[in-house]
Design a protein around this motif. Structure first.
Motif, PDB file in Angstrom:
ATOM      1  N   GLY A   3       0.385   1.072  -8.755  1.00 22.90           N
ATOM      2  CA  GLY A   3      -0.671   1.859  -9.381  1.00 22.90           C
ATOM      3  C   GLY A   3      -2.050   1.231  -9.270  1.00 22.90           C
ATOM      4  N   ALA A   4      -2.136   0.002  -8.800  1.00 22.28           N
ATOM      5  CA  ALA A   4      -3.430  -0.658  -8.632  1.00 22.28           C
ATOM      6  C   ALA A   4      -4.229   0.054  -7.544  1.00 22.28           C
ATOM      7  CB  ALA A   4      -3.233  -2.117  -8.256  1.00 22.28           C
ATOM      8  N   THR A   5      -5.535   0.148  -7.741  1.00 24.69           N
ATOM      9  CA  THR A   5      -6.409   0.762  -6.736  1.00 24.69           C
ATOM     10  C   THR A   5      -7.547  -0.184  -6.408  1.00 24.69           C
ATOM     11  OG1 THR A   5      -7.771   1.847  -8.413  1.00 24.69           O
ATOM     12  CG2 THR A   5      -5.918   3.117  -7.539  1.00 24.69           C
TER      13      THR A   5
ATOM     14  N   THR B 264       0.828  -1.205   0.000  1.00 18.88           N
ATOM     15  CA  THR B 264       0.000   0.000   0.000  1.00 18.88           C
ATOM     16  C   THR B 264       0.862   1.254   0.000  1.00 18.88           C
ATOM     17  OG1 THR B 264      -1.721  -1.160   1.220  1.00 18.88           O
ATOM     18  CG2 THR B 264      -1.826   1.230   1.221  1.00 18.88           C
ATOM     19  N   LYS B 265       0.533   2.146  -0.925  1.00 18.34           N
ATOM     20  CA  LYS B 265       1.209   3.443  -1.013  1.00 18.34           C
ATOM     21  C   LYS B 265       0.410   4.484  -0.230  1.00 18.34           C
ATOM     22  CE  LYS B 265       2.804   6.871  -4.343  1.00 18.34           C
ATOM     23  NZ  LYS B 265       2.867   7.222  -5.766  1.00 18.34           N
ATOM     24  N   SER B 266      -0.907   4.493  -0.423  1.00 18.23           N
ATOM     25  CA  SER B 266      -1.746   5.463   0.276  1.00 18.23           C
ATOM     26  C   SER B 266      -3.149   4.909   0.473  1.00 18.23           C
ATOM     27  CB  SER B 266      -1.815   6.780  -0.503  1.00 18.23           C
ATOM     28  OG  SER B 266      -2.428   6.565  -1.759  1.00 18.23           O
ATOM     29  N   LYS B 267      -3.835   5.461   1.460  1.00 14.42           N
ATOM     30  CA  LYS B 267      -5.218   5.093   1.725  1.00 14.42           C
ATOM     31  C   LYS B 267      -6.002   6.367   1.987  1.00 14.42           C
ATOM     32  CE  LYS B 267      -8.236   2.384   4.677  1.00 14.42           C
ATOM     33  NZ  LYS B 267      -8.336   1.486   5.825  1.00 14.42           N
ATOM     34  N   ALA B 268      -7.105   6.551   1.244  1.00 12.96           N
ATOM     35  CA  ALA B 268      -7.950   7.729   1.413  1.00 12.96           C
ATOM     36  C   ALA B 268      -8.735   7.592   2.720  1.00 12.96           C
ATOM     37  CB  ALA B 268      -8.895   7.882   0.239  1.00 12.96           C
ATOM     38  N   PHE B 269      -8.665   8.617   3.536  1.00 14.53           N
ATOM     39  CA  PHE B 269      -9.314   8.570   4.850  1.00 14.53           C
ATOM     40  C   PHE B 269     -10.828   8.431   4.733  1.00 14.53           C
ATOM     41  CE2 PHE B 269     -11.219  10.685   8.534  1.00 14.53           C
ATOM     42  CZ  PHE B 269     -10.684   9.915   9.549  1.00 14.53           C
TER      43      PHE B 269
ATOM     44  N   GLU C  83     -13.135  -4.036  -1.037  1.00 18.94           N
ATOM     45  CA  GLU C  83     -12.605  -4.888  -2.105  1.00 18.94           C
ATOM     46  C   GLU C  83     -11.221  -5.440  -1.768  1.00 18.94           C
ATOM     47  OE1 GLU C  83     -12.581  -2.540  -5.661  1.00 18.94           O
ATOM     48  OE2 GLU C  83     -14.728  -2.804  -5.982  1.00 18.94           O
ATOM     49  N   TYR C  84     -10.721  -5.187  -0.577  1.00 21.77           N
ATOM     50  CA  TYR C  84      -9.388  -5.632  -0.218  1.00 21.77           C
ATOM     51  C   TYR C  84      -9.352  -6.006   1.257  1.00 21.77           C
ATOM     52  CZ  TYR C  84      -9.069  -0.951   1.780  1.00 21.77           C
ATOM     53  OH  TYR C  84      -9.310   0.177   2.498  1.00 21.77           O
ATOM     54  N   SER C  85      -8.325  -6.725   1.615  1.00 17.50           N
ATOM     55  CA  SER C  85      -8.088  -7.022   3.029  1.00 17.50           C
ATOM     56  C   SER C  85      -6.642  -6.660   3.323  1.00 17.50           C
ATOM     57  CB  SER C  85      -8.343  -8.499   3.332  1.00 17.50           C
ATOM     58  OG  SER C  85      -7.472  -9.303   2.579  1.00 17.50           O
ATOM     59  N   THR C  86      -6.367  -6.320   4.547  1.00 17.03           N
ATOM     60  CA  THR C  86      -5.015  -5.937   4.928  1.00 17.03           C
ATOM     61  C   THR C  86      -4.446  -6.965   5.898  1.00 17.03           C
ATOM     62  OG1 THR C  86      -5.870  -4.564   6.720  1.00 17.03           O
ATOM     63  CG2 THR C  86      -5.449  -3.471   4.636  1.00 17.03           C
ATOM     64  N   THR C  87      -3.149  -7.169   5.793  1.00 20.63           N
ATOM     65  CA  THR C  87      -2.437  -8.043   6.718  1.00 20.63           C
ATOM     66  C   THR C  87      -1.149  -7.358   7.122  1.00 20.63           C
ATOM     67  OG1 THR C  87      -1.293  -9.161   4.940  1.00 20.63           O
ATOM     68  CG2 THR C  87      -3.338 -10.157   5.673  1.00 20.63           C
ATOM     69  N   TRP C  88      -0.660  -7.695   8.266  1.00 20.14           N
ATOM     70  CA  TRP C  88       0.580  -7.095   8.760  1.00 20.14           C
ATOM     71  C   TRP C  88       1.805  -7.863   8.294  1.00 20.14           C
ATOM     72  CZ3 TRP C  88       1.063  -2.499  11.066  1.00 20.14           C
ATOM     73  CH2 TRP C  88      -0.098  -1.895  11.522  1.00 20.14           C
ATOM     74  N   PHE C  89       1.691  -9.184   8.218  1.00 25.23           N
ATOM     75  CA  PHE C  89       2.863  -9.997   7.938  1.00 25.23           C
ATOM     76  C   PHE C  89       2.656 -10.820   6.677  1.00 25.23           C
ATOM     77  CE2 PHE C  89       2.569  -9.432  12.546  1.00 25.23           C
ATOM     78  CZ  PHE C  89       3.748  -8.717  12.751  1.00 25.23           C
ATOM     79  N   ALA C  90       2.650 -10.159   5.539  1.00 21.56           N
ATOM     80  CA  ALA C  90       2.494 -10.847   4.257  1.00 21.56           C
ATOM     81  C   ALA C  90       3.623 -10.420   3.334  1.00 21.56           C
ATOM     82  CB  ALA C  90       1.148 -10.503   3.634  1.00 21.56           C
ATOM     83  N   SER C  91       4.106 -11.347   2.564  1.00 24.31           N
ATOM     84  CA  SER C  91       5.149 -11.037   1.583  1.00 24.31           C
ATOM     85  C   SER C  91       4.509 -10.451   0.329  1.00 24.31           C
ATOM     86  CB  SER C  91       5.909 -12.294   1.210  1.00 24.31           C
ATOM     87  OG  SER C  91       6.575 -12.822   2.322  1.00 24.31           O
ATOM     88  N   VAL C  92       5.057  -9.367  -0.149  1.00 24.79           N
ATOM     89  CA  VAL C  92       4.564  -8.736  -1.373  1.00 24.79           C
ATOM     90  C   VAL C  92       4.868  -9.668  -2.545  1.00 24.79           C
ATOM     91  CG1 VAL C  92       4.834  -6.756  -2.908  1.00 24.79           C
ATOM     92  CG2 VAL C  92       4.856  -6.431  -0.435  1.00 24.79           C
TER      93      VAL C  92
ATOM     94  N   VAL D 260      -7.687   2.476  -1.549  1.00 21.52           N
ATOM     95  CA  VAL D 260      -6.244   2.300  -1.402  1.00 21.52           C
ATOM     96  C   VAL D 260      -5.569   2.314  -2.769  1.00 21.52           C
ATOM     97  CG1 VAL D 260      -6.348   1.022   0.771  1.00 21.52           C
ATOM     98  CG2 VAL D 260      -6.392  -0.209  -1.384  1.00 21.52           C
ATOM     99  N   THR D 261      -4.326   2.780  -2.779  1.00 21.97           N
ATOM    100  CA  THR D 261      -3.499   2.770  -3.972  1.00 21.97           C
ATOM    101  C   THR D 261      -2.208   2.043  -3.627  1.00 21.97           C
ATOM    102  OG1 THR D 261      -4.400   4.895  -4.668  1.00 21.97           O
ATOM    103  CG2 THR D 261      -2.361   4.197  -5.723  1.00 21.97           C
ATOM    104  N   ALA D 262      -1.839   1.078  -4.469  1.00 21.90           N
ATOM    105  CA  ALA D 262      -0.600   0.333  -4.280  1.00 21.90           C
ATOM    106  C   ALA D 262       0.527   1.031  -5.024  1.00 21.90           C
ATOM    107  CB  ALA D 262      -0.770  -1.089  -4.791  1.00 21.90           C
TER     108      ALA D 262
END
Length: 57
Positions: A24-26, A9-14, A31-40, A19-21
């Motif tokens: 460039g993917a948005t 993740t590059k940015s997340k709109a409040f 439509e997404y889930s977040t994890t703390w310990f995942a390999s890109v 989210v923008t990766a």
């Protein structure tokens, strides 16, 4: 089974939660889930990370 792409993740709109990766993917909220310990695994995000690290000297 195909491996799921994991973006960095590059940015997340409040307000909207969009989210923008780094590649460039948005994605919209929900439509997404977040994890703390995942390999890109996204090749674009990996390339962007490598370019950022090369620029920092």
């Amino acid at each position: 089974m195909a491996k799921e792409l994991v973006h960095e993740t590059k940015s997340k709109a409040f307000w909207s939660g969009r989210v923008t990766a780094w590649c460039g993917a948005t994605a919209k909220a929900g439509e997404y889930s977040t994890t703390w310990f995942a390999s890109v695994t996204c090749p674009g995000c990996k390339a962007a990370r490598k370019a950022r690290k090369a620029g920092k000297k």
